[in-house]
Design a protein around this motif. Structure first.
Motif, PDB file in Angstrom:
ATOM      1  N   PRO A 127      55.093 -61.842  -6.502  1.00 61.45           N
ATOM      2  CA  PRO A 127      55.818 -62.408  -5.355  1.00 61.45           C
ATOM      3  C   PRO A 127      56.662 -63.607  -5.769  1.00 61.45           C
ATOM      4  O   PRO A 127      56.299 -64.387  -6.654  1.00 61.45           O
ATOM      5  CB  PRO A 127      54.696 -62.830  -4.389  1.00 61.45           C
ATOM      6  N   LEU A 128      57.805 -63.780  -5.101  1.00 58.30           N
ATOM      7  CA  LEU A 128      58.715 -64.862  -5.427  1.00 58.30           C
ATOM      8  C   LEU A 128      58.058 -66.244  -5.322  1.00 58.30           C
ATOM      9  O   LEU A 128      58.273 -67.087  -6.209  1.00 58.30           O
ATOM     10  CB  LEU A 128      59.952 -64.802  -4.523  1.00 58.30           C
ATOM     11  N   PRO A 129      57.256 -66.529  -4.274  1.00 65.74           N
ATOM     12  CA  PRO A 129      56.623 -67.872  -4.221  1.00 65.74           C
ATOM     13  C   PRO A 129      55.747 -68.169  -5.449  1.00 65.74           C
ATOM     14  O   PRO A 129      55.679 -69.311  -5.893  1.00 65.74           O
ATOM     15  CB  PRO A 129      55.787 -67.813  -2.936  1.00 65.74           C
ATOM     16  N   VAL A 130      55.106 -67.140  -5.984  1.00 66.41           N
ATOM     17  CA  VAL A 130      54.272 -67.344  -7.168  1.00 66.41           C
ATOM     18  C   VAL A 130      55.136 -67.701  -8.370  1.00 66.41           C
ATOM     19  O   VAL A 130      54.796 -68.591  -9.171  1.00 66.41           O
ATOM     20  CB  VAL A 130      53.420 -66.095  -7.449  1.00 66.41           C
ATOM     21  N   VAL A 131      56.271 -67.039  -8.532  1.00 65.18           N
ATOM     22  CA  VAL A 131      57.179 -67.330  -9.639  1.00 65.18           C
ATOM     23  C   VAL A 131      57.716 -68.757  -9.519  1.00 65.18           C
ATOM     24  O   VAL A 131      57.756 -69.518 -10.501  1.00 65.18           O
ATOM     25  CB  VAL A 131      58.340 -66.321  -9.661  1.00 65.18           C
ATOM     26  N   GLU A 132      58.128 -69.135  -8.296  1.00 61.88           N
ATOM     27  CA  GLU A 132      58.650 -70.487  -8.086  1.00 61.88           C
ATOM     28  C   GLU A 132      57.573 -71.542  -8.392  1.00 61.88           C
ATOM     29  O   GLU A 132      57.834 -72.543  -9.056  1.00 61.88           O
ATOM     30  CB  GLU A 132      59.145 -70.634  -6.635  1.00 61.88           C
ATOM     31  N   LEU A 133      56.378 -71.289  -7.876  1.00 56.49           N
ATOM     32  CA  LEU A 133      55.293 -72.249  -8.094  1.00 56.49           C
ATOM     33  C   LEU A 133      54.923 -72.331  -9.573  1.00 56.49           C
ATOM     34  O   LEU A 133      54.620 -73.411 -10.084  1.00 56.49           O
ATOM     35  CB  LEU A 133      54.071 -71.852  -7.260  1.00 56.49           C
ATOM     36  N   ALA A 134      54.943 -71.206 -10.274  1.00 54.80           N
ATOM     37  CA  ALA A 134      54.605 -71.200 -11.696  1.00 54.80           C
ATOM     38  C   ALA A 134      55.587 -72.050 -12.493  1.00 54.80           C
ATOM     39  O   ALA A 134      55.194 -72.812 -13.388  1.00 54.80           O
ATOM     40  CB  ALA A 134      54.586 -69.773 -12.229  1.00 54.80           C
ATOM     41  N   HIS A 135      56.887 -71.952 -12.179  1.00 55.05           N
ATOM     42  CA  HIS A 135      57.875 -72.767 -12.880  1.00 55.05           C
ATOM     43  C   HIS A 135      57.667 -74.251 -12.591  1.00 55.05           C
ATOM     44  O   HIS A 135      57.723 -75.085 -13.506  1.00 55.05           O
ATOM     45  CB  HIS A 135      59.294 -72.356 -12.434  1.00 55.05           C
ATOM     46  N   PHE A 136      57.455 -74.582 -11.337  1.00 51.00           N
ATOM     47  CA  PHE A 136      57.310 -75.981 -10.964  1.00 51.00           C
ATOM     48  C   PHE A 136      56.060 -76.592 -11.590  1.00 51.00           C
ATOM     49  O   PHE A 136      56.093 -77.694 -12.151  1.00 51.00           O
ATOM     50  CB  PHE A 136      57.259 -76.094  -9.442  1.00 51.00           C
ATOM     51  N   LEU A 137      54.942 -75.867 -11.514  1.00 52.85           N
ATOM     52  CA  LEU A 137      53.692 -76.375 -12.065  1.00 52.85           C
ATOM     53  C   LEU A 137      53.723 -76.453 -13.581  1.00 52.85           C
ATOM     54  O   LEU A 137      53.061 -77.300 -14.184  1.00 52.85           O
ATOM     55  CB  LEU A 137      52.518 -75.502 -11.617  1.00 52.85           C
ATOM     56  N   SER A 138      54.479 -75.579 -14.216  1.00 59.04           N
ATOM     57  CA  SER A 138      54.538 -75.573 -15.680  1.00 59.04           C
ATOM     58  C   SER A 138      55.037 -76.906 -16.210  1.00 59.04           C
ATOM     59  O   SER A 138      54.479 -77.465 -17.163  1.00 59.04           O
ATOM     60  CB  SER A 138      55.442 -74.437 -16.159  1.00 59.04           C
ATOM     61  N   GLY A 139      56.080 -77.443 -15.595  1.00 55.69           N
ATOM     62  CA  GLY A 139      56.590 -78.744 -16.041  1.00 55.69           C
ATOM     63  C   GLY A 139      55.587 -79.859 -15.824  1.00 55.69           C
ATOM     64  O   GLY A 139      55.415 -80.734 -16.681  1.00 55.69           O
ATOM     65  N   LEU A 140      54.884 -79.846 -14.687  1.00 53.43           N
ATOM     66  CA  LEU A 140      53.889 -80.881 -14.405  1.00 53.43           C
ATOM     67  C   LEU A 140      52.698 -80.763 -15.354  1.00 53.43           C
ATOM     68  O   LEU A 140      52.137 -81.782 -15.785  1.00 53.43           O
ATOM     69  CB  LEU A 140      53.429 -80.779 -12.953  1.00 53.43           C
ATOM     70  N   LEU A 141      52.315 -79.529 -15.672  1.00 56.15           N
ATOM     71  CA  LEU A 141      51.232 -79.356 -16.642  1.00 56.15           C
ATOM     72  C   LEU A 141      51.648 -79.842 -18.018  1.00 56.15           C
ATOM     73  O   LEU A 141      50.825 -80.349 -18.790  1.00 56.15           O
ATOM     74  CB  LEU A 141      50.824 -77.879 -16.699  1.00 56.15           C
TER      75      LEU A 141
END
Length: 871
Positions: A382-396
């Motif tokens: 799902p698109l929200p999962v892809v968006e969240l994965a990108h955003f969280l990746s930088g914070l991680l």
């Protein structure tokens, strides 16, 4: 205005030069950040016609054969780098096996090449690794100095020769006249030749005999220097060949012309102080190669070069040592690579590995995803999962960055944060971009962390210590690089406010913008929390309960100086197990510990770390005063540096024999004093109050005669309660008390020492010799093993040509400071009793000036400026 001054935190005035010296680390960090930002801007302008897709296409054009050749040349270069350390160790007289030197040297260069600041980053690894192998701090410092100087001189020689021979071809690349380049190269080579001639022919004649006859760090022989030049040449040529092989096969630039350009870029990258020379090196290579090669191919080759020469050795070193630690724990490889080597080197190595993985996550969060990967994700995730994965990746990635500093300090909290962040980021690699190489790097980090779990055993708060200026600069470099990559990758996308609100699977640019915003805000918050750290707070004297426990510990261990805690003028920090303590005072912004941790050996490293963490947590600088040599490895583990302070005179009572000719002077002093009516009496604490009035009279007379004031902290003062808390040796002449000395015993009878020693004006001649001789004889009769005569300040310094400036400074004071303090006389008096001389050190943080630290110690001992001026 010229007369303007800056106010220090403690209210004192600082002139602009003083302010600069005090904040030089922060200024260097800020300057490095600004240089990197300027470099990123310059690269952006140079490559304004280059597209991100063209760079990816250029990367695909590199053949597997040339890539394999580059990896082999990288291995050859690191082999030469290991020879740096072997040559340096042989030069300082240390014989360590190759199988133990190799992991330390390889890891030191892997970290130093990646992090920059090689003498500090790689030097810290050497202090940990070689220190665990039994090498002294002086020799390790000499090794660090040798390899640093060898690289700098070798780079200048090889680069100068290459430019001198191929000036015509190089001039066309950088837009400078060939004559100017030849003149500059000849000037550098001529200067080096003159310096070498002066060092080998003139300087030895100016050195004392002990500097050229095996003591300390003498000048290298012509053979040693020649071998080192060859080793450096091999290293530089192999490293240059790595990048040369990654350029297109039809590259028209000859290898002989490429090498001088590479050396120039490498040297300027080192001088820039930017971590790893990142950006500076690339800018020079792009400027020199784009006249003959397409810029996208040059950029692609530089990206691969960083991966092959910087990232790959780091990953290999981390996994190799992690596997060694795991196998050594099961006693399979312990006989090959000493477990203490891997245990010492792993924390900084894992820290840099985590930092690299964090930067990788930050960069991948802002870069576009390949279209075929997006097509697969569109039908699966799902698109929200892809968006969240990108955003969280930088914070991680930022979480790994913060955890990296804790890993370097072996914090257990940092271990769990790094493990959780890497594990979660590994899971997100699938919905984010189907990134196999990213997943492999994160999987390697997770595996390496799990294999080295026992190396991270310090139970300290991860966020208790703010990031230092250099770490903040590195964080800023990552954020600036991510910003530059984002605008490079999406330079064809027209910016508009609507981009922030576009959520589509095919829209990479909005996704990257949102990720960058999260990264920038989180990075700014981390930096702000570190900058706005609290000012140093006032430390109170020890509470009665803590003081009583510290006094009990002082009696139960072997260091007699620990009894100075009885004065009650110092704060006390107890270990978590209650079997060790640190006594310390505060002067200005310095937390000054006397002797370092005291008590159980097993509790000392952890207690030292807690003390450093507490001091830095309130913005104070850490100073350890009169520290013994056996504490230096623990200090190196924390990143503190040691400078010799002087030598402690310790008499071995077990071998002392007054019947031998060696002790004839003391035997005669005892006999003469006894004939003249002198006698020594040791009073137990309960008998001291009866003579306190006599002792006070003698003390006042002594202070008046010497025009001195009472001291404190590292010296006892005449306080009735303090004097009565320990045995006192009184010297009687015809029955009258004419002198006394307070004694500091230990219940283990390992050591006895003197604290206060005062003589009355009516003490007979030779009383001091009689007192010491009688005390030594009495201590031996009571079963003590050592008698501590105290320290001879600023003595025993090596002042050879390669010695640190601190040594020359200390030796100059020792030689010419007799009018202010009896340095030579004090050492000569103690030398009469045939002591063993044990070095004592001043320990400071990496950014702390040792002179400023010593001034704070002097003020603390003297009771402030008035006490120092008034003696």
């Amino acid at each position: 205005m010229a007369d303007e001054v800056l106010q220090a935190q403690d209210g004192s005035s600082l002139s602009p030069p003083s302010w600069f010296r005090r904040n030089r680390v922060g200024i260097i960090a800020l300057a490095s950040t600004l240089i990197f930002a300027a470099v990123v801007l310059g690269i952006s302008r140079i490559t304004h016609d280059v597209s991100y897709d063209a760079v990816l296409a250029a990367l695909d054009q590199v053949s597997a054969l040339r890539l394999a050749g580059a990896v082999l040349c990288m291995a050859l270069s690191f082999g030469f780098l290991v020879c740096y350390d072997l040559n340096a160790l042989r030069f300082v007289g240390a014989r360590l096996p190759l199988v133990q030197v190799a992991p330390v040297a390889f890891s030191a260069y892997a970290i130093g090449n990646m992090a920059g600041f090689g003498p500090l980053s790689g030097g810290a690894v050497r202090f940990r690794g070689y220190g665990r192998l039994g090498l002294g701090s002086d020799r390790i410092a000499q090794v660090v100095a040798f390899v640093t100087a060898a690289f700098g001189i070798g780079l200048a020689v090889i680069g100068g020769l290459a430019v001198l021979v191929f000036a015509g071809q190089v001039a066309g690349l950088i837009g400078q006249p060939p004559g100017l380049l030849r003149a500059a190269a000849a000037l550098v080579l001529g200067g080096l030749a003159l310096a070498a001639l002066w060092l080998w022919r003139v300087r030895p004649a100016m050195l004392p005999d002990d500097a050229t006859e095996g003591r300390g760090f003498a000048l290298p022989s012509a053979r040693t220097a020649g071998w080192q030049i060859l080793i450096t040449a091999g290293d530089l040529l192999a490293a240059a060949t790595v990048l040369y092989l990654l350029l297109p096969a039809d590259n028209p630039m000859p290898w002989t012309v490429f090498v001088p350009l590479f050396c120039m870029a490498l040297g300027l990258g080192v001088l820039s102080h930017v971590p790893g020379g990142l950006g500076v090196f690339e800018t020079i290579m792009i400027g020199g190669l784009t006249p003959v090669l397409p810029p996208e191919q040059v950029i692609g080759a530089l990206v691969l070069y960083r991966l092959v020469y910087n990232v790959l050795p780091l990953v290999l070193a981390a996994l190799l040592l992690a596997g060694t630690e795991f196998m050594a724990h099961r006693r399979l490889l312990g006989a090959i690579w000493a477990p203490q080597v891997s245990g010492a080197v792993i924390p900084p190595l894992m820290a840099l590995y985590a930092l690299v993985c964090g930067a990788m996550l930050v960069f991948s969060a802002v870069l576009p995803v390949a279209q075929d990967h997006l097509d697969w994700l569109a039908g699966t995730v799902p698109l929200p999962v892809v968006e969240l994965a990108h955003f969280l990746s930088g914070l991680l990635g930022l979480a790994l960055f913060v955890a990296a500093r804790g890993l370097a300090h072996r914090l257990d909290g940092a271990f769990w944060v790094a493990l959780a962040a890497a594990g979660l980021a590994l899971v997100l690699t699938l919905p984010k971009a189907i990134a196999p190489y990213e997943a492999m790097a994160l999987l390697g980090l997770v595996a390496a962390l799990l294999l080295t779990r026992r190396c991270f055993d310090r139970p300290a708060a991860l966020l208790a210590e703010p990031l230092t200026p250099l770490w903040l600069a590195a964080l800023a470099v990552v954020v600036i690089a991510a910003t530059g990559l984002l605008f490079f990758a999406y330079r064809d996308v027209d910016y508009s406010n609507s981009l922030w609100w576009q959520f589509q699977m095919s829209q990479n640019a909005p996704r990257g913008l949102r990720a960058l915003l999260g990264i920038a805000l989180a990075g700014f918050a981390i930096g702000l929390l570190s900058v706005l750290r609290p000012a140093s707070r006032q430390v109170q004297a020890a509470a009665p309960e803590a003081l009583a426990q510290a006094i009990a510990l002082a009696q139960s261990q072997d260091d007699s100086g620990a009894n100075l805690v009885r004065m009650g003028d110092k704060a006390v920090m107890l270990s978590q197990t209650g079997d060790a303590f640190i006594m310390f005072g505060v002067q200005g912004r310095s937390w000054i510990s006397l002797y370092g941790p005291l008590g159980a050996q097993s509790a000392r490293p952890e207690l030292l770390w807690r003390f450093v963490e507490a001091a830095r947590g309130v913005g104070a600088r850490v100073v350890l005063y009169e520290v013994p040599a056996d504490l230096l490895p623990a200090c190196a583990d924390i990143g503190l540096r040691a400078l010799k302070l002087g030598e402690m005179a310790v008499v071995n009572l077990e071998t002392m024999d007054y019947a031998s000719s060696r002790w004839g002077e003391q035997r005669r002093a005892l006999a003469k004093g006894t004939r003249d009516g002198m006698a020594l009496q040791i009073l137990p604490p309960e008998a001291v109050p009866a003579v306190l009035d006599d002792l006070a009279r003698i003390s006042d007379a002594w202070l008046g005669q010497h025009k001195a004031r009472e001291k404190g902290f590292a010296l006892g003062r005449f306080d009735r309660a303090y004097v009565a808390s320990q045995p006192v040796a009184v010297l009687r002449d015809q029955g009258r008390i004419v002198a006394f000395a307070t004694l500091m015993p230990t219940a283990t009878r390992a050591e006895l020492s003197i604290d206060l020693m005062r003589f009355g004006t009516d003490a007979p001649r030779g009383a001091m010799d009689f007192l010491f001789s009688a005390l030594l004889a009495d201590a031996k009769a009571q079963g003590y093993r050592r008698f501590n005569l105290g320290m001879a300040p600023l003595s025993g310094f090596a002042t050879h040509a390669a010695a640190p400036m601190w040594n020359h400074f200390g030796e100059a004071i020792f030689t010419h400071g007799e009018k202010f303090y009896n340095f030579r006389g004090l050492r000569a008096f103690k030398a009469k009793f045939n002591p063993d001389w044990e070095p004592r050190y001043l320990i400071v943080g990496g950014a702390v000036s040792p002179v400023a630290a010593l001034i704070d110690v002097t003020l603390l001992v003297g009771g402030g400026l008035k006490g120092v001026v008034g003696k």
